[in-house]
Enzyme design. Structure first.
Site, mmCIF file in Angstrom:
data_model
loop_
_atom_site.group_PDB
_atom_site.id
_atom_site.type_symbol
_atom_site.label_atom_id
_atom_site.label_comp_id
_atom_site.label_asym_id
_atom_site.label_seq_id
_atom_site.Cartn_x
_atom_site.Cartn_y
_atom_site.Cartn_z
ATOM 1 N N ASP A 48 0.838 -1.197 0.000
ATOM 2 C CA ASP A 48 0.000 0.000 0.000
ATOM 3 C C ASP A 48 0.877 1.254 0.000
ATOM 4 O OD1 ASP A 48 -2.025 -1.746 0.110
ATOM 5 O OD2 ASP A 48 -2.788 -1.162 2.091
ATOM 6 N N GLU A 50 3.932 1.673 -1.275
ATOM 7 C CA GLU A 50 4.494 1.941 -2.603
ATOM 8 C C GLU A 50 3.424 2.530 -3.523
ATOM 9 O OE1 GLU A 50 7.191 -1.315 -4.288
ATOM 10 O OE2 GLU A 50 6.423 -2.133 -2.407
ATOM 11 N N SER A 97 -35.196 -5.930 -20.293
ATOM 12 C CA SER A 97 -35.204 -6.675 -19.036
ATOM 13 C C SER A 97 -35.271 -8.164 -19.377
ATOM 14 C CB SER A 97 -36.353 -6.229 -18.149
ATOM 15 O OG SER A 97 -37.546 -6.526 -18.783
ATOM 16 N N GLU A 128 -24.833 -17.617 -15.235
ATOM 17 C CA GLU A 128 -24.085 -16.740 -14.329
ATOM 18 C C GLU A 128 -25.043 -16.191 -13.282
ATOM 19 O OE1 GLU A 128 -22.882 -14.616 -17.790
ATOM 20 O OE2 GLU A 128 -24.267 -12.969 -17.415
ATOM 21 N N LYS A 130 -27.466 -13.858 -11.100
ATOM 22 C CA LYS A 130 -28.263 -12.663 -11.340
ATOM 23 C C LYS A 130 -27.969 -11.731 -10.165
ATOM 24 C CE LYS A 130 -32.905 -11.017 -12.412
ATOM 25 N NZ LYS A 130 -32.774 -9.832 -11.595
ATOM 26 N N ASP A 132 -27.939 -8.747 -7.639
ATOM 27 C CA ASP A 132 -29.046 -7.936 -7.152
ATOM 28 C C ASP A 132 -28.539 -6.522 -6.851
ATOM 29 O OD1 ASP A 132 -31.549 -7.271 -6.421
ATOM 30 O OD2 ASP A 132 -31.549 -8.367 -4.524
ATOM 31 N N GLU A 188 -23.592 -4.579 -13.732
ATOM 32 C CA GLU A 188 -24.373 -4.359 -12.515
ATOM 33 C C GLU A 188 -23.472 -3.699 -11.465
ATOM 34 O OE1 GLU A 188 -27.414 -5.528 -12.928
ATOM 35 O OE2 GLU A 188 -28.351 -5.657 -10.948
ATOM 36 N N TYR A 240 -21.596 -7.938 -17.696
ATOM 37 C CA TYR A 240 -22.101 -9.239 -18.121
ATOM 38 C C TYR A 240 -22.702 -9.268 -19.532
ATOM 39 C CZ TYR A 240 -26.094 -7.052 -15.765
ATOM 40 O OH TYR A 240 -27.039 -6.163 -15.347
ATOM 41 N N LYS A 304 -28.235 -17.905 -20.539
ATOM 42 C CA LYS A 304 -28.123 -17.253 -21.846
ATOM 43 C C LYS A 304 -27.719 -18.270 -22.909
ATOM 44 C CE LYS A 304 -26.735 -12.941 -19.670
ATOM 45 N NZ LYS A 304 -25.666 -12.002 -19.333
ATOM 46 N N LYS A 328 -35.020 -17.486 -11.275
ATOM 47 C CA LYS A 328 -34.905 -16.852 -9.960
ATOM 48 C C LYS A 328 -34.942 -17.867 -8.820
ATOM 49 C CE LYS A 328 -36.678 -12.887 -9.461
ATOM 50 N NZ LYS A 328 -36.657 -11.431 -9.443
ATOM 51 N N CYS A 422 -36.985 -2.899 33.203
ATOM 52 C CA CYS A 422 -36.493 -4.092 32.523
ATOM 53 C C CYS A 422 -37.470 -5.252 32.740
ATOM 54 C CB CYS A 422 -35.110 -4.445 33.079
ATOM 55 S SG CYS A 422 -34.517 -6.049 32.513
ATOM 56 N N CYS A 425 -35.479 -7.920 35.198
ATOM 57 C CA CYS A 425 -35.111 -7.676 36.601
ATOM 58 C C CYS A 425 -35.844 -6.494 37.228
ATOM 59 C CB CYS A 425 -33.598 -7.472 36.718
ATOM 60 S SG CYS A 425 -33.043 -5.897 36.036
ATOM 61 N N CYS A 438 -31.176 -1.661 30.169
ATOM 62 C CA CYS A 438 -31.460 -1.951 31.563
ATOM 63 C C CYS A 438 -30.266 -1.498 32.390
ATOM 64 C CB CYS A 438 -31.672 -3.458 31.702
ATOM 65 S SG CYS A 438 -31.480 -4.043 33.383
ATOM 66 N N CYS A 444 -28.920 -7.913 36.840
ATOM 67 C CA CYS A 444 -29.980 -8.359 35.926
ATOM 68 C C CYS A 444 -29.614 -9.751 35.422
ATOM 69 C CB CYS A 444 -30.119 -7.391 34.753
ATOM 70 S SG CYS A 444 -31.297 -7.957 33.523
HETATM 71 S S1 IVH Z 1 -28.332 -9.823 -18.899
HETATM 72 C C1 IVH Z 1 -30.526 -8.461 -22.554
HETATM 73 N N1 IVH Z 1 -27.020 -10.819 -16.870
HETATM 74 O O1 IVH Z 1 -31.335 -8.481 -14.166
HETATM 75 C C2 IVH Z 1 -30.103 -9.075 -21.292
HETATM 76 N N2 IVH Z 1 -28.748 -9.252 -16.430
HETATM 77 O O2 IVH Z 1 -34.472 -8.387 -15.044
HETATM 78 C C3 IVH Z 1 -29.604 -8.057 -20.362
HETATM 79 N N3 IVH Z 1 -29.009 -8.716 -14.055
HETATM 80 O O3 IVH Z 1 -32.075 -5.316 -15.174
HETATM 81 C C4 IVH Z 1 -29.438 -8.509 -19.007
HETATM 82 N N4 IVH Z 1 -27.391 -10.020 -13.322
HETATM 83 O O4 IVH Z 1 -29.830 -5.560 -14.230
HETATM 84 C C5 IVH Z 1 -28.002 -9.992 -17.267
HETATM 85 N N5 IVH Z 1 -25.748 -11.760 -15.176
HETATM 86 C C6 IVH Z 1 -26.717 -10.931 -15.591
HETATM 87 C C7 IVH Z 1 -27.458 -10.161 -14.659
HETATM 88 C C8 IVH Z 1 -28.471 -9.330 -15.139
HETATM 89 C C9 IVH Z 1 -28.342 -9.151 -12.983
HETATM 90 C C10 IVH Z 1 -30.147 -7.794 -13.973
HETATM 91 C C11 IVH Z 1 -30.143 -6.698 -14.954
HETATM 92 C C12 IVH Z 1 -31.564 -6.576 -15.426
HETATM 93 C C13 IVH Z 1 -32.298 -7.576 -14.628
HETATM 94 C C14 IVH Z 1 -33.247 -8.309 -15.541
#
Ligand code: IVH
Length: 687
Positions: A48, A50, A97, A128, A130, A132, A188, A240, A304, A328, A422, A425, A438, A444
């Site tokens: 760190d 350096e 989406s 991969e 998803k 959040d 993301e 992604y 995918k 999901k 409390c 006690c 308390c 207690c």
């Molecule tokens: S692909 C055209 N890959 O999930 C495809 N989306 O409801 C574009 N998300 O709003 C999305 N992880 O923010 C893709 N590995 C992942 C993801 C991902 C999270 C989210 C993305 C999107 C929501 C889809």
């Protein structure tokens, strides 16, 4: 000598500028490279110190030549002047989406549909996590990050370029020179759970509202008008999807991710290429099992179709592609009812309101109680007995009430009020900000029980066999009135307790006696149960002061001079050691033979053979208990964590090792069996 010959060998100003310009470019490249190793690869190659030197040199040069500051300079990550509002950012391509599925049957049907439409019997998928967090568009021109936007309505988002620049995992300049002229990606932005909890702790300590979950924290941090605030928040990003690029695109999604990685972009590490839909289902299952152990929140996996030409053939519907789905996990939020509000008294006396719920299953676990944190939280959410609420389980977080669901026409009782005495006690209840506690302290029984359990726990004095039930009996029978009484117990007293016989009482007395010998200072400190002094702070104190006496005589300022210690912890330490009854118990513990070891000097820590290494243990070992193995490596300077990350040095796998082993395999973390582990320890213990 002629005057001008004095200056004969000095470089001209333009030469100096040229040299500085070259050095500046070199520094930017070096820092970029080290940022990548540190933030993306988790594998730094310089210290760190350096790194700081390089960074300071760059800052100095930029101060000298402000005209040479470019958008891709690593110094631009610290934030820019605040904006009045975030600008609008039309997306280059619509940000679609995904269709969500939850049932494996639906996923099988998706696979059938894909095969039918493509007229093929076999499809490769990339799966991969998803993530959040919140979705962003990222644009690179000639390798430089130039623009980033939130998703917004899918067509236009908000311009968060300056804020994204502060995220260390996002390269401001792509590596190698094979990148396309123009690259538009989707990724993301999210916050790791540990960072989220630490941020919330900081926010509440400052009196700000905590974020409800990591996603809100990430969104709130990214959509700031002042990018300095974003810079102070621990955000990460993962890419992604390539939305558009010049030049020939990779032929599969998998190759696309590999390609992005070679440019230094962070991509999902937990990904898998599946040749059958059964493998997809298995990935979903395994990932769901790991979900609670992952360092970040995910709410499913994304499936995918791997081949890009097939993706193009399948095309899209109005809002989502046909070639991908979100598979999901079951939700971790459910609706239930508050049957009562109880008060629990913790070991430091804090009164915590607890919602007793109509039992409900949330993400595979039955929940019948949820913490309401404190009185302010109850008031803010306006929670009363009889209310209908949504309960939520996020990552490793204990269940919490996400929100109240108002029901029209419902007659509700009066708002909830904290008790003035409390419930255990009867002592007076005092208030400190949002917290009530308390005042009974060791009188207690709830506090005393909690204090003894804590003192006896594995990370403190480690007294085997002194579990909750025994502690409750010892306190209820008034055999133990403070911590020192533990060391005054005799066999006759124990034999009177329910469930104790000759052997069990001997074992417990032996364990108590054993716990007296050579207690490391930090364990003793941690065992005292001083408010806000957990394992980490106890270690810091032991390292800084070396002896208990030095800690007991330190004043507020001395504590506050330590980086990790703020005003609240200092206050807590000073008031704990000022209290006569606490000093008395400590001195009695020492008189009864508890011998506290002095801590080593700071240098000792870094020169230990396992300094800087981290271990994860999984499965059972035959020659050590888990705690023994842990203590062993910690003595040699290592840290031990419960989950595997890229930062883990070794995973020690015993018999019936679990999912941590898979995780280690995926992350390429070195796995040791028991013999290899022993060899490593033996080798390092030799002088
Ligand atoms: S692909 C055209 N890959 O999930 C495809 N989306 O409801 C574009 N998300 O709003 C999305 N992880 O923010 C893709 N590995 C992942 C993801 C991902 C999270 C989210 C993305 C999107 C929501 C889809």
């Amino acid at each position: 000598m002629r005057q001008d010959s004095l200056f004969h060998d000095l470089p001209s100003p333009s030469k100096i500028r040229q040299a500085d310009e070259d050095r500046l470019a070199e520094l930017k490249n070096q820092i970029r490279h080290h940022d990548y190793l540190y933030y993306v690869k988790d594998h730094p190659e310089i210290s760190d110190g350096e790194y700081d030197r390089l960074f300071r040199e760059l800052l100095d040069l930029e101060l000298k030549y402000p005209d040479l500051i470019t958008a891709d300079s690593p110094t631009q990550r610290v934030g820019a002047p605040p904006l009045d509002e975030l600008g609008k950012a039309p997306h280059e391509r619509p940000m679609l989406s995904l269709d969500s599925l939850m049932d494996p049957e639906e996923v099988l049907a998706f696979d059938q549909r894909m095969k039918r439409e493509l007229g093929t019997a076999q499809i490769d998928y990339t799966v991969e996590p998803k993530f959040d967090g919140l979705s962003v568009e990222l644009v690179y021109d000639r390798g430089t990050f130039v623009r980033g936007a939130t998703r917004g309505d899918g067509t236009t988002g908000e311009d968060v370029t300056r804020n994204l620049r502060t995220i260390r995992t996002l390269p401001l300049q792509l590596q190698t020179d094979t990148y396309p002229d123009h690259l538009v990606m989707r990724g993301e932005v999210y916050m790791r759970l540990s960072d989220f909890h630490a941020l919330n702790r900081r926010m509440t300590e400052r009196g700000d509202d905590a974020f409800a979950n990591p996603r809100n924290a990430a969104a709130g941090s990214l959509r700031q008008l002042d990018s300095h605030i974003t810079a102070s928040r621990p955000l990460v990003v993962t890419c992604y999807e390539v939305m558009a690029m010049t030049g020939p695109p990779p032929s599969t999604h998998w190759d696309e991710l590999e390609q992005l990685a070679t440019w230094g972009l962070p991509v999902p590490t937990l990904r898998r290429r599946c040749e059958t839909i059964d493998q997809v289902l298995a990935f979903h299952r395994e990932t769901q099992e790991q979900r609670d152990h992952l360092p970040y929140e995910i709410d499913g996996v994304v499936v995918k179709v791997n081949r890009v030409d097939w993706q193009d053939r399948l095309g899209m519907k109005s809002r989502s592609p046909r070639w991908a789905i979100a598979f999901k996990f079951p939700p971790r939020k459910e609706i239930t009812e508050i049957q009562d509000i109880a008060i629990s008294v913790g070991r430091t006396g804090t009164l915590t309101p607890l919602a007793l719920l109509r039992p409900v299953e949330v993400g595979g676990v039955t929940i019948s109680r949820a913490t309401l944190h404190n009185a302010d939280e109850v008031a803010r959410k306006d929670i009363r007995v009889g209310d209908t609420v949504r309960v939520e389980r996020a990552g490793d977080v204990i269940p919490a009430i996400a929100e109240r669901i108002p029901i029209s026409g419902q007659v509700r009782p009066e708002p909830f009020l904290m008790p003035q005495h409390c419930p255990i006690c009867g002592s007076a209840v005092a208030r400190e900000g949002a917290y009530y506690y308390c005042t009974g302290q060791a009188t207690c029984p709830a506090q005393l029980k909690g204090a003894i359990e804590h003192f006896a726990s594995k990370t403190a004095l480690n007294i085997d066999g002194l579990g909750k039930k025994t502690v409750a009996q010892l306190v209820d029978q008034e055999l133990v009135k403070d911590l020192s009484d533990l060391y005054r117990l005799n066999q006759e007293q124990l034999l009177k307790l329910e469930g104790f016989a000759e052997r069990s009482s001997t074992l417990l007395l032996e364990a108590i006696a054993r716990s007296k010998a050579s207690v490391p200072l930090e364990r003793f400190l941690m065992g005292l149960g001083i408010r806000q002094v957990g394992q980490h702070i106890a270690k810091v104190l032991a390292r800084e002061f070396g002896s208990l006496d030095a800690i007991m005589t330190a004043d507020r300022d001395r504590f506050q001079n330590i980086r990790e210690i703020g005003p609240e912890i200092s206050e807590s330490l000073v008031s704990y050691f000022q209290e006569q009854s606490n000093r008395r118990v400590i001195s009695q513990l020492q008189q009864l033979g508890v011998s506290i070891m002095q801590a080593g000097s700071p240098q000792d820590q870094t020169t230990l053979p396992f300094s800087g290494k981290s271990f994860v243990f999984t499965g059972g070992l035959s020659s050590f208990s888990r705690d023994e193995a842990k203590a062993l490596v910690e003595r040699l300077g290592a840290t031990v964590t419960s989950s595997v990350s890229k930062k883990t040095t070794y995973v020690v796998a015993g018999s019936e090792a679990g999912s941590k082993l898979d995780q280690a395999g995926r992350l390429g973390v070195r796995i040791l069996n028991e013999d290899e582990f022993k060899n490593l320890v033996n080798a390092s213990e030799k002088p």
